[in-house]
Design an enzyme around this catalytic site. Structure first.
Site, PDB file in Angstrom:
ATOM      1  CG  HIS A  73      19.441 -38.309   1.821  1.00 54.42           C
ATOM      2  ND1 HIS A  73      19.411 -39.425   1.012  1.00 54.42           N
ATOM      3  CD2 HIS A  73      20.573 -37.644   1.477  1.00 54.42           C
ATOM      4  CE1 HIS A  73      20.477 -39.437   0.225  1.00 54.42           C
ATOM      5  NE2 HIS A  73      21.199 -38.353   0.484  1.00 54.42           N
ATOM      6  CD  GLU A  74      21.504 -34.020   2.287  1.00 56.31           C
ATOM      7  OE1 GLU A  74      22.700 -34.189   2.603  1.00 56.31           O
ATOM      8  OE2 GLU A  74      21.077 -34.290   1.158  1.00 56.31           O
TER       9      GLU A  74
END
Lengths: 358, 99
Positions: A165-166
């Site tokens: 996600h990051e």
């Protein structure tokens, strides 16, 4: 006195060195090979230094993991594991290293993307950030992970989809650069959830039907009654407990949350309204069937690249419909599923793409 | 002296905003710890850093520290990617005592 030999070279060294910065990998390699050859012949210290610099330039998403030792000041963090290093004692370091490697391989093998910027941007991760820090974030250049407070949250490196996600925030920044508020911000969040979940599914070789579609299933302590931070399959159902209540994510435009565009309002509810495009992607993936990272992933990836800073839900939906037609044919099954999926979350496809609407 | 810490934003933003502020009451702390806390509050008040996350940051958290010290009251706000070293030191100190 040693006689000086001068070699003729049709391409001057200053041009060759400029070519080391080329976007084209073949041009970079050719320039490097030429410089190597001529430097070997000439033995020039300056050129050797230049080549050493070029060789040392991190490429292809070279990983570096730093230990913050609970500080919030990243420059003081200690480099703990670099690319090709053996695993270290610290499990958080190894999880970040492996998670970056999996995400990097996912983007490379599935979409042909060379790291975050498609130019081999080095991947830098910072673990053990702060004291009892309940978060992970992308600061614009690198990814940072907290250990959690041990009461509600655990170490955020424990979840591959959180790591991915990051990293995807970086990919979005280098493609559409979706503004981080209101609908464009919710799309930004949704991209990170969709590609984060796909990364996990790709690693586990799970079909869309087999996947759990949860984001951050591993970040809660066993005392907390929560499945995950979010559910892409069923937004609004990831948790329901006395400590922080029921998951407030909407799964349909009828339940779109009008939150203030402030930090207190989560910049217009970017982590709330992402539930709507998240559900749309889930419906596309299960509607088409098979692996989410195949047709559904390619439709989403091409649409992300075609989006702009102010793309909203309607514009993105229209773009996915357009890309499904381009990739798989007009009125193909894939394109029809995309249309039905967006209708399922309350967004009707309009025939003309409307990219750029804010 | 009484300090409260409210956290907003972050990857778990919908959860963070539902958790009540954490409160540190210095009545239970030894005198030297209170003196250190006052020193950290003064330093962070003079230079808290930016109130908002730097624009490229995603999933960054914002912190609001409210200090009530007798007749004086102060509110300090900063974020993961913009806080000064002084604010970071105060935040770290508060979080350690809350833990």
């Amino acid at each position: 006195m040693t006689p000086t030999r001068t070699l003729s070279c049709i391409t001057p060294p200053f041009i060759l060195t400029r070519l080391l910065d080329s976007d084209n990998v073949e041009i970079r390699q050719a320039a490097l090979a030429t410089l190597l050859t001529t430097a070997q012949l000439r033995g020039e210290r300056s050129v050797r230094g230049l080549i050493a610099g070029a060789l040392a330039t991190p490429a292809d998403g070279r990983r570096s993991i730093f230990d913050c030792a609970h500080s919030t000041y990243l420059p003081s963090a200690r480099l703990t594991r670099s690319e090709n290093d053996e695993p270290v004692q610290d499990a958080s370091v190894n999880r970040a290293y492996d998670g970056f490697g999996t995400t990097r391989a996912f983007f490379q093998e599935v979409f042909g993307r060379n790291s975050i910027d498609d130019r081999g941007l080095p991947l830098q991760g910072y673990v053990h950030r702060g004291n009892r820090y309940n978060n992970a974030f992308w600061d614009g250049r690198q990814m940072v992970f907290g250990d959690g407070d041990g009461q509600v949250f655990l170490d955020f490196t424990g979840s591959l989809d959180v790591i991915a996600h990051e990293l995807t925030h970086g990919v979005t920044e280098h493609t559409a650069a979706l503004e981080y508020h209101n609908q464009s911000g919710a799309l930004n969040e949704s991209m990170s959830d969709a590609f984060g979940s796909m990364t996990k599914q790709w690693l586990l070789r799970q079909t869309a039907d087999q996947a759990d579609w949860l984001i951050g299933a591993e970040v809660f302590t066993p005392h907390i009654d929560a499945d995950a931070l979010r559910s892409m399959k069923a937004p609004g159902t990831a948790f329901d407990n006395k400590l922080f209540g029921r998951d407030p994510q909407p799964d349909h435009m009828d339940r779109y949350v009008q939150a203030p565009d402030t930090e207190d309002g989560d910049n217009g509810g970017v982590h709330l309204n992402s539930g709507i495009p998240n559900k749309a992607f889930y419906l596309v993936a299960t509607g088409i069937g098979g692996n989410s990272w195949e047709a559904p992933g390619h439709i989403w990836y091409e649409s992300l690249k075609a989006s702009t800073q102010t793309t909203d839900f309607q514009a993105f939906a229209d773009t996915t419909y357009d890309k499904a037609g381009t990739l798989y044919g007009a009125d193909s099954r894939e394109q029809r599923v995309v249309k039905e999926a967006w209708a399922g979350v309350g967004i009707q496809i309009t025939t003309a793409p409307t990219l750029g609407r804010g | 002296m009484r300090l409260s810490l409210a956290t907003r934003g972050g990857m778990a933003a919908p959860i963070a905003r539902r958790l009540p502020p954490q409160v540190l009451d210095t009545d239970r702390l030894p005198d030297d710890a209170v003196r250190e806390l006052r020193r950290l509050v003064a330093a962070a008040s003079a230079d808290p850093g930016g109130a908002h996350p730097a624009p490229p940051a995603r999933d960054a958290m914002t912190y609001t520290i409210t200090v009530d010290d007798g007749p004086r009251s102060a509110t300090l706000v900063s974020s993961d990617t913009s806080m000064s070293p002084a604010f970071a030191a105060l935040l770290d100190h508060v979080q350690r005592h809350l833990g």
